[in-house]
Write a protein that holds these residues in place. Structure first.
Motif, PDB file in Angstrom:
ATOM      1  N   UNK A 149       0.821  -1.342   0.013  1.00  0.00           N
ATOM      2  CA  UNK A 149       0.118   0.070   0.034  1.00  0.00           C
ATOM      3  C   UNK A 149       0.783   1.216   0.166  1.00  0.00           C
ATOM      4  N   UNK A 150       1.795   1.271   0.805  1.00  0.00           N
ATOM      5  CA  UNK A 150       2.951   2.383   0.837  1.00  0.00           C
ATOM      6  C   UNK A 150       3.442   2.738  -0.238  1.00  0.00           C
ATOM      7  N   UNK A 151       3.946   1.608  -1.206  1.00  0.00           N
ATOM      8  CA  UNK A 151       4.673   1.668  -2.502  1.00  0.00           C
ATOM      9  C   UNK A 151       3.541   2.183  -3.550  1.00  0.00           C
ATOM     10  N   UNK A 152       2.321   1.794  -3.452  1.00  0.00           N
ATOM     11  CA  UNK A 152       1.200   2.313  -4.305  1.00  0.00           C
ATOM     12  C   UNK A 152       0.955   0.998  -5.297  1.00  0.00           C
ATOM     13  N   UNK A 153       1.379   0.001  -5.056  1.00  0.00           N
ATOM     14  CA  UNK A 153       1.040  -1.479  -5.665  1.00  0.00           C
ATOM     15  C   UNK A 153      -0.394  -1.668  -5.353  1.00  0.00           C
ATOM     16  N   UNK A 154      -1.005  -1.173  -4.208  1.00  0.00           N
ATOM     17  CA  UNK A 154      -2.390  -1.550  -3.883  1.00  0.00           C
ATOM     18  C   UNK A 154      -3.098  -0.276  -3.402  1.00  0.00           C
ATOM     19  N   UNK A 155      -4.203  -0.138  -3.595  1.00  0.00           N
ATOM     20  CA  UNK A 155      -4.911   1.011  -3.338  1.00  0.00           C
ATOM     21  C   UNK A 155      -5.463   0.530  -2.116  1.00  0.00           C
ATOM     22  N   UNK A 156      -6.373   1.581  -1.434  1.00  0.00           N
ATOM     23  CA  UNK A 156      -6.747   1.394  -0.104  1.00  0.00           C
ATOM     24  C   UNK A 156      -7.812   0.389   0.047  1.00  0.00           C
ATOM     25  N   UNK A 200     -19.477   2.764  -0.542  1.00  0.00           N
ATOM     26  CA  UNK A 200     -19.140   3.624  -1.419  1.00  0.00           C
ATOM     27  C   UNK A 200     -18.235   4.720  -0.900  1.00  0.00           C
ATOM     28  N   UNK A 201     -17.452   5.401  -1.925  1.00  0.00           N
ATOM     29  CA  UNK A 201     -16.550   6.515  -1.463  1.00  0.00           C
ATOM     30  C   UNK A 201     -15.165   6.147  -0.981  1.00  0.00           C
ATOM     31  N   UNK A 202     -14.500   6.872  -0.356  1.00  0.00           N
ATOM     32  CA  UNK A 202     -13.235   6.557   0.070  1.00  0.00           C
ATOM     33  C   UNK A 202     -12.946   5.538   1.343  1.00  0.00           C
ATOM     34  N   UNK A 203     -12.016   4.485   1.006  1.00  0.00           N
ATOM     35  CA  UNK A 203     -11.682   3.398   1.901  1.00  0.00           C
ATOM     36  C   UNK A 203     -10.963   3.921   3.153  1.00  0.00           C
ATOM     37  N   UNK A 204     -11.229   3.176   4.377  1.00  0.00           N
ATOM     38  CA  UNK A 204     -10.702   3.635   5.646  1.00  0.00           C
ATOM     39  C   UNK A 204      -9.049   3.194   5.557  1.00  0.00           C
ATOM     40  N   UNK A 205      -8.533   4.151   6.103  1.00  0.00           N
ATOM     41  CA  UNK A 205      -6.851   4.053   5.948  1.00  0.00           C
ATOM     42  C   UNK A 205      -6.182   2.661   6.231  1.00  0.00           C
ATOM     43  N   UNK A 206      -5.861   1.973   5.437  1.00  0.00           N
ATOM     44  CA  UNK A 206      -5.087   0.577   5.598  1.00  0.00           C
ATOM     45  C   UNK A 206      -4.116   0.543   6.802  1.00  0.00           C
ATOM     46  N   UNK A 207      -3.434   1.704   7.174  1.00  0.00           N
ATOM     47  CA  UNK A 207      -2.527   1.543   8.150  1.00  0.00           C
ATOM     48  C   UNK A 207      -3.241   1.304   9.537  1.00  0.00           C
TER      49      UNK A 207
END
Length: 162
Positions: free
Chosen positions: A79-86, A141-148
């Motif tokens: 996720x940090x590297x941008x390989x996965x979205x939230x 729908x909408x933005x996902x919760x922070x994966x951290x």
């Protein structure tokens, strides 16, 4: 007495019918035995004098925890590297946590809904992680919760699951 009033002996069946009936009974008994034999649990073979190579339970559990913490770190790094979205990161975290619970305790967590987990009274950390982090990210729908935050919730489940 006339011929119509005479008594006749009962009709006799041939031996072929008796053999057919006995054959059918034998086949049914054989099928029942096969059903029992093929569906019983398999016994493990233990050779006398052979050393048991299973590690102690505590070691297996700590290895399992280490393995799944590594998976959580991998997902967080992707996720940090941008390989996965939230959304994808939270989906992966949900899969990893549920699989850990399944392997650790045998609970079929990967196929249970949040309501099932609540109804079964599982550990509150799992219900909290699924309800606050993974379900909203995956289904809302909408933005996902922070994966951290989802990763921290996953680590808490792995650390405290009994």
């Amino acid at each position: 007495m006339s011929a119509a009033d005479e008594l006749y002996p009962p009709a006799q069946y041939g031996w072929g019918w008796m053999l057919l009936a006995l054959g059918i009974i034998a086949v049914l008994i054989l099928l029942g035995w096969l059903l029992f034999f093929l569906t019983r649990p398999k016994r493990s073979i233990v050779l006398h004098g052979a050393e048991q190579s299973t590690p102690p339970t505590v070691d297996v559990l700590s290895m399992l925890r280490t393995e799944y913490n590594g998976e959580i770190d991998r997902i967080e790094g992707a996720y940090r590297s941008g390989a996965l979205d939230a959304r994808a990161a939270n989906l992966e975290l949900s899969r990893v946590v549920r699989t850990f619970v399944n392997e650790y305790s045998g609970l079929e967590a990967p196929v249970l809904t949040l309501n099932d987990l609540v109804r079964l009274g599982v550990q509150p950390e799992l219900v909290d992680a699924v309800g606050r982090h993974y379900y909203p990210s995956i289904f809302r729908r909408g933005s996902a919760v922070d994966p951290h935050a989802g990763a921290e919730a996953a680590r808490l489940v792995v650390r405290t699951w009994h």
